[in-house]
Design an enzyme around this catalytic site. Structure first.
Site, mmCIF file in Angstrom:
data_model
loop_
_atom_site.group_PDB
_atom_site.id
_atom_site.type_symbol
_atom_site.label_atom_id
_atom_site.label_comp_id
_atom_site.label_asym_id
_atom_site.label_seq_id
_atom_site.Cartn_x
_atom_site.Cartn_y
_atom_site.Cartn_z
ATOM 1 N N PRO A 12 0.855 -1.188 0.000
ATOM 2 C CA PRO A 12 0.000 0.000 0.000
ATOM 3 C C PRO A 12 0.889 1.236 0.000
ATOM 4 O O PRO A 12 1.815 1.320 0.803
ATOM 5 C CB PRO A 12 -0.776 -0.123 1.326
ATOM 6 C CG PRO A 12 0.039 -1.032 2.191
ATOM 7 C CD PRO A 12 0.851 -1.906 1.286
ATOM 8 N N MET A 13 0.649 2.153 -0.922
ATOM 9 C CA MET A 13 1.439 3.387 -0.952
ATOM 10 C C MET A 13 0.521 4.566 -1.251
ATOM 11 O O MET A 13 -0.086 4.629 -2.333
ATOM 12 C CB MET A 13 2.550 3.302 -2.011
ATOM 13 C CG MET A 13 3.727 2.460 -1.573
ATOM 14 S SD MET A 13 5.052 2.452 -2.799
ATOM 15 C CE MET A 13 4.387 1.346 -4.022
ATOM 16 N N CYS A 96 2.080 3.449 9.745
ATOM 17 C CA CYS A 96 2.290 4.784 9.179
ATOM 18 C C CYS A 96 2.795 5.757 10.253
ATOM 19 O O CYS A 96 2.135 5.966 11.265
ATOM 20 C CB CYS A 96 0.984 5.313 8.569
ATOM 21 S SG CYS A 96 1.205 6.980 7.925
ATOM 22 N N LYS A 135 -0.481 -4.701 9.083
ATOM 23 C CA LYS A 135 0.852 -4.274 8.627
ATOM 24 C C LYS A 135 1.501 -3.470 9.744
ATOM 25 O O LYS A 135 0.976 -2.435 10.163
ATOM 26 C CB LYS A 135 0.730 -3.445 7.344
ATOM 27 C CG LYS A 135 2.080 -3.061 6.741
ATOM 28 C CD LYS A 135 1.914 -2.712 5.251
ATOM 29 C CE LYS A 135 3.187 -2.232 4.605
ATOM 30 N NZ LYS A 135 3.526 -0.852 4.905
ATOM 31 N N GLY A 197 10.512 -4.323 3.006
ATOM 32 C CA GLY A 197 11.535 -3.320 3.295
ATOM 33 C C GLY A 197 12.791 -3.547 2.487
ATOM 34 O O GLY A 197 13.479 -4.559 2.642
ATOM 35 N N GLY A 220 7.435 -2.063 -2.260
ATOM 36 C CA GLY A 220 6.902 -0.720 -2.402
ATOM 37 C C GLY A 220 7.710 0.036 -3.433
ATOM 38 O O GLY A 220 7.470 -0.043 -4.646
ATOM 39 N N ARG A 221 8.746 0.749 -2.950
ATOM 40 C CA ARG A 221 9.507 1.634 -3.830
ATOM 41 C C ARG A 221 10.176 0.910 -4.993
ATOM 42 O O ARG A 221 10.375 1.495 -6.054
ATOM 43 C CB ARG A 221 10.534 2.411 -2.991
ATOM 44 C CG ARG A 221 9.876 3.394 -2.028
ATOM 45 C CD ARG A 221 10.842 3.815 -0.946
ATOM 46 N NE ARG A 221 11.285 2.665 -0.151
ATOM 47 C CZ ARG A 221 12.341 2.637 0.636
ATOM 48 N NH1 ARG A 221 13.088 3.725 0.740
ATOM 49 N NH2 ARG A 221 12.656 1.558 1.324
HETATM 50 C C1 LIG Z 1 5.075 7.138 -1.056
HETATM 51 C C2 LIG Z 1 4.800 6.052 -0.061
HETATM 52 C C3 LIG Z 1 3.534 5.922 0.478
HETATM 53 C C4 LIG Z 1 3.269 4.917 1.417
HETATM 54 N N1 LIG Z 1 2.002 4.776 1.885
HETATM 55 C C5 LIG Z 1 1.709 3.719 2.716
HETATM 56 C C6 LIG Z 1 0.380 3.439 3.102
HETATM 57 O O1 LIG Z 1 -0.583 4.106 2.677
HETATM 58 N N2 LIG Z 1 0.178 2.394 3.947
HETATM 59 C C7 LIG Z 1 1.212 1.603 4.413
HETATM 60 O O2 LIG Z 1 0.981 0.664 5.174
HETATM 61 N N3 LIG Z 1 2.469 1.855 4.038
HETATM 62 C C8 LIG Z 1 2.733 2.862 3.196
HETATM 63 N N4 LIG Z 1 4.005 3.054 2.747
HETATM 64 C C9 LIG Z 1 5.057 2.105 3.187
HETATM 65 C C10 LIG Z 1 5.174 0.943 2.189
HETATM 66 O O3 LIG Z 1 3.996 0.178 2.142
HETATM 67 C C11 LIG Z 1 6.346 0.029 2.575
HETATM 68 O O4 LIG Z 1 6.082 -0.519 3.843
HETATM 69 C C12 LIG Z 1 7.668 0.764 2.615
HETATM 70 O O5 LIG Z 1 7.826 1.594 1.482
HETATM 71 C C13 LIG Z 1 8.856 -0.191 2.727
HETATM 72 O O6 LIG Z 1 8.896 -1.028 1.610
HETATM 73 P P1 LIG Z 1 9.922 -0.756 0.362
HETATM 74 O O7 LIG Z 1 11.292 -0.691 0.928
HETATM 75 O O8 LIG Z 1 9.680 -1.943 -0.539
HETATM 76 O O9 LIG Z 1 9.515 0.546 -0.257
HETATM 77 C C14 LIG Z 1 4.291 4.045 1.831
HETATM 78 C C15 LIG Z 1 5.561 4.179 1.267
HETATM 79 C C16 LIG Z 1 5.822 5.150 0.323
HETATM 80 C C17 LIG Z 1 7.194 5.240 -0.285
#
Ligand SMILES: Cc1cc2nc3c(=O)[nH]c(=O)nc-3n(C[C@H](O)[C@H](O)[C@H](O)COP(=O)(O)O)c2cc1C
Length: 327
Positions: A12-13, A96, A135, A197, A220-221
């Site tokens: 979720p982002m 969050c 989460k 992560g 995510g990213r």
């Molecule tokens: C722009 C952005 C928005 C995010 N929004 C949410 C969200 O709405 N809900 C959530 O649980 N995590 C949110 N996250 C966290 C991601 O779900 C994820 O846990 C985090 O980016 C780590 O994973 P990654 O290293 O693969 O990016 C967000 C991350 C980013 C970068």
């Protein structure tokens, strides 16, 4: 929850994990995608803006709707609304760290209030017939790592899986994710554990699966501007190490497809504003993309943005630097 047994999941982002982005990720093998976090208060107030986050389609399955809030009753009610709208799974946000969210006691603030977290999970589980997942972060801070305790609470409250973003809330996105926390959680619960992560390359996904024994990985990213990563992860799981970006023609086609879908979802004006970031991600690392990014940054409407995009990709396809103004 068969879907969780397959490949990598899309995180979720906020501002990113909308319907077009989810559909594209799925087309490359993403097994389960989540909406961005949706306010439980907004849902029960019937706010149209909040309900818009639930917009989905037949191709957008299975869909996890992530909700946030701090009141067990409101969260249960909101979960029911989301399930009635077609959510295949309800995910509860306990990670969050944004000020606006934690000051209401929601999101990562729940890592500091395990008793309330447990009540919220139980209440949501009792309200819906679809699976409920949670989460979490590694903990609130490095001095209070409690992902294991939180995961056990989630399991006892009836959650079917827990996703661990292996950073503490006070870390935000800084530093590295500590995958040992995911491994510790996996050893301490029997529900599914989804590791999250710092997966930026397919090898990271395989390494996380091997090092932590987690059941699935969530990206995510690493998926921004690179939906192909889901395909690469599936291939790598079967020993194929091919990890080549498609040719520029195909990247351009993908950008235009996503843009078109964004327009259909939110209108041309809003799409031109919101879509620019995706264009920058798609072109990250491509030849002379700095030049394109600078030019795209100066465009405010669809026509000029599209013009710059076409010019840049013509340059990539033909590799004619002079045509693109590069001396
Ligand atoms: C722009 C952005 C928005 C995010 N929004 C949410 C969200 O709405 N809900 C959530 O649980 N995590 C949110 N996250 C966290 C991601 O779900 C994820 O846990 C985090 O980016 C780590 O994973 P990654 O290293 O693969 O990016 C967000 C991350 C980013 C970068």
């Amino acid at each position: 929850m068969d879907s969780i047994e397959k490949a990598a999941l899309l995180a979720p982002m906020a501002g990113i994990s909308n319907l077009p982005f989810r559909i594209i990720a799925r087309s490359f093998g993403c097994a389960l995608a989540f909406t961005e976090m949706v306010s439980a208060n907004g849902l029960i107030r019937d706010s149209q803006r909040t309900l818009d986050y639930l917009r989905s389609s037949d191709e957008d399955k299975p869909l996890g709707v992530q909700i946030f809030g701090a009141d067990p009753y409101i969260m249960a009610h909101a979960a029911k609304i989301a399930a009635d709208y077609g959510a295949d799974l309800i995910d509860i946000n306990m990670g969050c760290p944004v000020r606006k969210v934690i000051k209401t006691g929601s999101g990562a603030a729940l890592m500091r209030n395990p008793a309330l977290a447990g009540r919220i999970i139980s209440s949501v589980v009792q309200a819906v017939t679809v699976p409920v997942t949670v989460k979490i972060r590694a903990g609130w801070s490095r001095n209070s790592i409690n992902a294991v305790e939180m995961a056990q609470i989630a399991e006892n409250a009836g959650a079917q899986a827990v996703t661990v973003h292996a950073r503490t809330a006070d870390q935000g996105f800084s530093g590295n994710a500590d995958w040992n926390v995911i491994a510790d959680v996996k050893k301490s619960v029997s529900i599914k554990v989804i590791g999250n992560g710092d997966i930026f390359r397919p090898h990271d996904a395989i390494r996380m699966l091997m090092e932590t024994s987690c059941d699935e990985v969530m990206l995510g990213r690493g998926a921004l501007g690179n939906p192909w990563i889901f395909k690469w992860i599936i291939k790598l799981k079967t020993g194929n190490t091919d990890e080549c970006l498609p040719p520029p023609e195909e990247i351009l086609k993908m950008i235009k497809y996503q843009w078109q879908k964004e327009k259909e979802l939110s209108g041309a004006k809003s799409a031109a504003k919101n879509f620019r970031k995706h264009m920058l991600w798609y072109t990250r690392g491509l030849e002379n993309s700095a030049c394109f990014r600078k030019r795209a940054g100066m465009c405010s409407d669809e026509k000029s943005l599209m013009n710059e995009l076409n010019k840049y990709f013509e340059y990539l396809i033909e590799s004619n630097p002079f045509e693109y103004g590069i001396k």
